[in-house]
Design a protein around this motif. Structure first.
Motif, PDB file in Angstrom:
ATOM      1  N   ARG A 125       1.084  -0.916   5.664  1.00 51.65           N
ATOM      2  CA  ARG A 125       0.066  -0.428   4.739  1.00 51.65           C
ATOM      3  C   ARG A 125       0.008  -1.313   3.497  1.00 51.65           C
ATOM      4  O   ARG A 125      -0.976  -1.351   2.802  1.00 51.65           O
ATOM      5  CB  ARG A 125       0.365   1.025   4.302  1.00 51.65           C
ATOM      6  N   GLU A 126       1.143  -1.943   3.157  1.00 57.86           N
ATOM      7  CA  GLU A 126       1.160  -2.790   1.957  1.00 57.86           C
ATOM      8  C   GLU A 126       2.129  -3.944   2.160  1.00 57.86           C
ATOM      9  O   GLU A 126       3.061  -3.852   2.968  1.00 57.86           O
ATOM     10  CB  GLU A 126       1.549  -1.967   0.713  1.00 57.86           C
ATOM     11  N   GLN A 171      -5.131  -3.925   4.368  1.00 59.03           N
ATOM     12  CA  GLN A 171      -6.367  -3.278   4.857  1.00 59.03           C
ATOM     13  C   GLN A 171      -7.590  -4.159   4.618  1.00 59.03           C
ATOM     14  O   GLN A 171      -8.444  -4.298   5.496  1.00 59.03           O
ATOM     15  CB  GLN A 171      -6.615  -1.937   4.145  1.00 59.03           C
TER      16      GLN A 171
END
Ligand SMILES: Nc1nc2c(ncn2[C@@H]2O[C@H](COP(=O)(O)OP(=O)(O)OP(=O)(O)O)[C@@H](O)[C@H]2O)c(=O)[nH]1
Length: 306
Positions: A216-217, A83
């Protein structure tokens, strides 16, 4: 103060007009806290590259300081994860309105991980060279990881040749008489019992994978574990004698040419369903002064080339 100063990036004419694919900075020192699944945030010392394209043909140049300062925010105010990297890329583009519609960040660093010994229950640090490349191209985000895993490879040909010498030595030594179990055990435990040893070498698997843009990661640990579990003989950190013996057993049970290692890694990357992958296996030969190398790609249209 700044407003009185000449700003040639904005005002001066370009010496020559034309579009440029990437303009930016390389080799930027950038310590940051790196986040990846199943790991506490890790302090790393990265070298960064930061770029935008320059599609405005008559613009003198881009604004280097805007890229630099966006990276500095990442380093000092945030943790690095998909992000925050995407935010930095967005700020590259939004700070170059009219000049750029593509941006790229590359982080190169060593990821230090605690690794367990094979049998003794000890642990030690091992560093994994890692490069993360993130791009945004007209709003489409993409991530790529480039990882090196170091392991030991024992030559199957050399092992077969060594076994033959051991057989010959056995025949010569014991041709005349019937053997007791004890005599054989003693002979096998002597230096004469292993008259030849196969050569093995420190080897490196370079793996590049394209990640899903919606991640997301990062999940570096699972990629490393998958590769090391498949190769079976990763280079060790903490080693007591019992670990060294287990390493010798694993080497003997996992003889491999570079082709074998390449096929193993190709199979696990296929199973992991990466959008694309590229791998290069390097066996830094101890028999030769040159290296044995194997390369493979997923083979998708427009994807990585071998
Ligand atoms: N574009 C460009 N800038 C360079 C280069 N080499 C050094 N720079 C310097 O990078 C510095 C920062 O550029 P800018 O981002 O435009 O700095 P600035 O005008 O203070 O920042 P803004 O007010 O945000 O535009 C300038 O002092 C440039 O001289 C180069 O090859 N190309």
């Amino acid at each position: 103060m700044q407003s009185n100063m000449p700003d040639i990036a904005d005002t001066a004419p370009a010496l020559q007009t034309g579009k440029l694919d990437w303009v930016g900075m390389a080799d930027i020192e950038l310590p940051f806290l790196f986040e990846s699944r199943d790991l506490a945030p890790i302090n790393v010392n990265a070298k960064a590259r930061a770029f935008v394209n320059l599609h405005k043909e008559d613009a003198k140049g881009i604004h280097m300081s805007r890229l630099f300062l966006a990276l500095d925010t990442l380093s000092t105010e945030q943790h690095v994860n998909p992000q925050t990297i995407a935010q930095a890329l967005d700020s590259f583009i939004s700070s170059h309105t009219g000049l750029s519609d593509q941006a790229k960040i590359e982080f190169k660093f060593e990821l230090p991980l605690r690794r367990k010994s094979l049998l003794s229950g000890k642990a030690g640090w091992k560093s994994y060279p890692l490069t993360i490349v993130a791009k945004i191209d007209r709003g489409v985000l993409s991530f790529e990881l480039n990882l090196d895993v170091t392991y030991s490879s024992t030559c199957p040909c050399s092992a077969a040749l060594a076994r033959q010498l051991i057989q010959q030595a056995f025949v010569e030594k014991f041709q005349q008489h019937t053997l007791s179990h004890e005599e054989v055990v003693n002979w096998l435990g002597s230096t004469d019992g292993i008259i030849a040893t196969p050569h093995s070498q420190r080897s490196i698997a370079n793996v590049k994978v394209k990640l899903d843009s919606s991640i997301r990661e990062f999940d570096i640990l699972s990629l490393i574990n998958t590769l090391e579990d498949e190769l079976k003989t990763p280079v060790q950190a903490a080693v007591k004698r019992e670990d060294e013996q287990e390493f010798a057993r694993l080497n003997g049970q996992n003889l491999m040419f570079c082709e074998d290692a390449a096929r193993k890694i190709k199979a696990v990357l296929e199973d992991a369903q990466y959008a694309d992958y590229w791998l290069q296996i390097n066996h830094y030969e101890s028999l030769h002064a040159h290296d044995a190398v194997a390369i493979a790609v997923k083979g998708i249209a427009g994807g990585y080339q071998p």
